[in-house]
Write a protein that holds these residues in place. Sequence first.
Motif, PDB file in Angstrom:
ATOM      1  N   HIS A 209       0.880  -1.175   0.000  1.00 10.30           N
ATOM      2  CA  HIS A 209       0.000   0.000   0.000  1.00 10.30           C
ATOM      3  C   HIS A 209       0.914   1.221   0.000  1.00 10.30           C
ATOM      4  O   HIS A 209       1.713   1.391   0.924  1.00 10.30           O
ATOM      5  CB  HIS A 209      -0.872  -0.073   1.272  1.00 10.30           C
ATOM      6  N   LEU A 210       0.836   2.043  -1.035  1.00  7.37           N
ATOM      7  CA  LEU A 210       1.725   3.205  -1.132  1.00  7.37           C
ATOM      8  C   LEU A 210       1.103   4.438  -0.486  1.00  7.37           C
ATOM      9  O   LEU A 210      -0.082   4.701  -0.641  1.00  7.37           O
ATOM     10  CB  LEU A 210       2.026   3.545  -2.596  1.00  7.37           C
ATOM     11  N   GLY A 211       1.953   5.187   0.197  1.00  7.25           N
ATOM     12  CA  GLY A 211       1.501   6.451   0.748  1.00  7.25           C
ATOM     13  C   GLY A 211       2.671   7.321   1.146  1.00  7.25           C
ATOM     14  O   GLY A 211       3.687   6.820   1.624  1.00  7.25           O
ATOM     15  N   VAL A 212       2.542   8.628   0.875  1.00 10.58           N
ATOM     16  CA  VAL A 212       3.464   9.614   1.440  1.00 10.58           C
ATOM     17  C   VAL A 212       2.657  10.248   2.566  1.00 10.58           C
ATOM     18  O   VAL A 212       1.589  10.808   2.311  1.00 10.58           O
ATOM     19  CB  VAL A 212       3.846  10.692   0.400  1.00 10.58           C
ATOM     20  N   THR A 213       3.146  10.133   3.807  1.00 10.32           N
ATOM     21  CA  THR A 213       2.350  10.692   4.916  1.00 10.32           C
ATOM     22  C   THR A 213       2.512  12.189   4.969  1.00 10.32           C
ATOM     23  O   THR A 213       3.530  12.736   4.541  1.00 10.32           O
ATOM     24  CB  THR A 213       2.843  10.207   6.298  1.00 10.32           C
ATOM     25  N   GLU A 214       1.554  12.835   5.572  1.00  9.48           N
ATOM     26  CA  GLU A 214       1.645  14.281   5.802  1.00  9.48           C
ATOM     27  C   GLU A 214       2.231  14.968   4.579  1.00  9.48           C
ATOM     28  O   GLU A 214       3.149  15.778   4.679  1.00  9.48           O
ATOM     29  CB  GLU A 214       2.528  14.582   7.028  1.00  9.48           C
ATOM     30  N   ALA A 215       1.695  14.628   3.422  1.00 10.18           N
ATOM     31  CA  ALA A 215       2.269  15.145   2.181  1.00 10.18           C
ATOM     32  C   ALA A 215       2.043  16.646   2.037  1.00 10.18           C
ATOM     33  O   ALA A 215       2.738  17.306   1.277  1.00 10.18           O
ATOM     34  CB  ALA A 215       1.682  14.401   0.986  1.00 10.18           C
ATOM     35  N   GLY A 216       1.077  17.170   2.773  1.00  7.74           N
ATOM     36  CA  GLY A 216       0.897  18.614   2.780  1.00  7.74           C
ATOM     37  C   GLY A 216      -0.385  19.072   2.118  1.00  7.74           C
ATOM     38  O   GLY A 216      -1.242  18.270   1.752  1.00  7.74           O
ATOM     39  N   PRO A 217      -0.504  20.396   1.952  1.00  7.86           N
ATOM     40  CA  PRO A 217      -1.685  20.955   1.276  1.00  7.86           C
ATOM     41  C   PRO A 217      -1.764  20.450  -0.170  1.00  7.86           C
ATOM     42  O   PRO A 217      -0.793  19.874  -0.677  1.00  7.86           O
ATOM     43  CB  PRO A 217      -1.438  22.458   1.313  1.00  7.86           C
ATOM     44  N   ALA A 218      -2.905  20.693  -0.795  1.00  4.39           N
ATOM     45  CA  ALA A 218      -3.201  20.058  -2.084  1.00  4.39           C
ATOM     46  C   ALA A 218      -2.071  20.139  -3.110  1.00  4.39           C
ATOM     47  O   ALA A 218      -1.694  19.125  -3.697  1.00  4.39           O
ATOM     48  CB  ALA A 218      -4.486  20.631  -2.663  1.00  4.39           C
ATOM     49  N   PHE A 219      -1.533  21.323  -3.322  1.00 10.55           N
ATOM     50  CA  PHE A 219      -0.532  21.442  -4.391  1.00 10.55           C
ATOM     51  C   PHE A 219       0.722  20.622  -4.085  1.00 10.55           C
ATOM     52  O   PHE A 219       1.123  19.750  -4.859  1.00 10.55           O
ATOM     53  CB  PHE A 219      -0.158  22.922  -4.616  1.00 10.55           C
ATOM     54  N   GLN A 220       1.313  20.864  -2.919  1.00  8.69           N
ATOM     55  CA  GLN A 220       2.538  20.147  -2.555  1.00  8.69           C
ATOM     56  C   GLN A 220       2.289  18.647  -2.406  1.00  8.69           C
ATOM     57  O   GLN A 220       3.085  17.816  -2.866  1.00  8.69           O
ATOM     58  CB  GLN A 220       3.090  20.717  -1.245  1.00  8.69           C
ATOM     59  N   GLY A 221       1.180  18.314  -1.787  1.00  4.85           N
ATOM     60  CA  GLY A 221       0.877  16.904  -1.554  1.00  4.85           C
ATOM     61  C   GLY A 221       0.658  16.149  -2.855  1.00  4.85           C
ATOM     62  O   GLY A 221       1.030  14.988  -2.985  1.00  4.85           O
ATOM     63  N   THR A 222       0.046  16.821  -3.805  1.00  2.00           N
ATOM     64  CA  THR A 222      -0.193  16.196  -5.106  1.00  2.00           C
ATOM     65  C   THR A 222       1.133  15.909  -5.802  1.00  2.00           C
ATOM     66  O   THR A 222       1.357  14.822  -6.324  1.00  2.00           O
ATOM     67  CB  THR A 222      -1.064  17.125  -5.985  1.00  2.00           C
ATOM     68  N   ILE A 223       2.023  16.891  -5.770  1.00  2.00           N
ATOM     69  CA  ILE A 223       3.324  16.712  -6.435  1.00  2.00           C
ATOM     70  C   ILE A 223       4.146  15.628  -5.734  1.00  2.00           C
ATOM     71  O   ILE A 223       4.721  14.747  -6.380  1.00  2.00           O
ATOM     72  CB  ILE A 223       4.140  18.030  -6.444  1.00  2.00           C
ATOM     73  N   LYS A 224       4.177  15.699  -4.402  1.00  2.00           N
ATOM     74  CA  LYS A 224       4.960  14.691  -3.663  1.00  2.00           C
ATOM     75  C   LYS A 224       4.437  13.285  -3.942  1.00  2.00           C
ATOM     76  O   LYS A 224       5.218  12.356  -4.169  1.00  2.00           O
ATOM     77  CB  LYS A 224       4.882  14.953  -2.152  1.00  2.00           C
ATOM     78  N   SER A 225       3.125  13.145  -3.894  1.00  2.00           N
ATOM     79  CA  SER A 225       2.549  11.811  -4.099  1.00  2.00           C
ATOM     80  C   SER A 225       2.759  11.337  -5.529  1.00  2.00           C
ATOM     81  O   SER A 225       3.121  10.187  -5.769  1.00  2.00           O
ATOM     82  CB  SER A 225       1.047  11.819  -3.779  1.00  2.00           C
ATOM     83  N   ALA A 226       2.531  12.232  -6.485  1.00  2.04           N
ATOM     84  CA  ALA A 226       2.674  11.834  -7.891  1.00  2.04           C
ATOM     85  C   ALA A 226       4.121  11.444  -8.186  1.00  2.04           C
ATOM     86  O   ALA A 226       4.384  10.471  -8.900  1.00  2.04           O
ATOM     87  CB  ALA A 226       2.222  12.968  -8.808  1.00  2.04           C
TER      88      ALA A 226
END
Length: 367
Positions: A209-226
């Motif tokens: 199961h993949l996940g970046v925790t506490e990836a952040g607000p939408a913009f940053q979290g989207t980039i980090k996760s992608a």
Amino acid sequence: GMPAPPPPVLSPRRKTRQIKVGKVGVGSDHQVSVQSMTTTKTTDINGTLQQIAELTAAGCDIVRVACPATEDAEALPAIAQKSQIPVIADIHFQPKYVYKAIEAGCAAVRVNPGNIRKFDDQVKQISKEAADAGVSIRIGVNAGSLDKRLMEKYGKATPEALVESAVWEASLFEEHGFNDFKISVKHNDPVIMVRAYELLAERGDWPLHLGVTEAGPAFQGTIKSATAFGTLLSQGIGDTIRVSLSAPPVEEIKVGNQILESLNLRPRKLEIVSCPSCGRAQVDVYSLADKVTAGLEGLEVPLRVAVMGCVVNGPGEAREADLGVASGNGKGQIFVKGEVIKTVPESAIVETLIEEAMRIADESGLA
Ligand code: SF4
């Protein structure tokens, strides 16, 4: 005629054992699933079910609900029963909630090894009850709650520390003959997270199961996760994903599905191919692309719509798409499958594209 060949992927899936989260299979024989977690109080049964319904409509495959207290555990039967998608109970500390979640009909339970140490001796019983009920487990290792012993050994939550925790925990369940679990090793730093999953993938055939925790607000979290998911999925690593955003969970699902579509791990649906605009643009491309995107939101058919600012690259891209516009001189040339079907004034571009998209969707029989 012959069915179209499947679109290319960057790498075959890493072979894993298969598990079930309710009706959803997780592992290399199944498509990568997308999950999210409710933000409502679990005790608010109606509110939680409403949010689950919204997530389901947005394309969520599996949903997780937090279970921090007895009242939450008591809400689980109603939620598990009425949810259209499998429900995972998220439990950090207390074995008693694990048993309650199994009894409640939850499809799976997430446990956190950083805390499970406290109930090491109960793994046997958890394994038995979960196996009897056909409930799977996620061993959710998290940098923020890593076992003290490992923090002392490694100094911080390194990829090796995360993996050691996961492998140790997996062995506890496997000792009792329980194999129906998937593993996550989450960190907020995509580089550490990617490395941890790469190492873990070498250590066993567990579904991941993949996940970046506490990836952040939408913009940053989207980039980090992608970035992180893309790196792993492009190597075939990852069987289910959860994008974590400090934003409504429906946004997490949209991002998750878009990541999978981008990698051809899911059929692409609506795709807007719009140019970045430049000094040659003869139309406001941003607003045109936004309006077309908004007008077509929710369209569930595969459709490439090109929105181009001028006639330099415009006609070329518009021709490659199912539908497109190339703008110039206050007008828009509307293309369908490579043919200019009409030229409309700029003010009519959006409505014409939406009309044509709906017509194509209707004709495809998929809408
Ligand atoms: Fe510039 Fe035209 Fe290309 Fe858009 S399509 S980026 S306006 S050259």
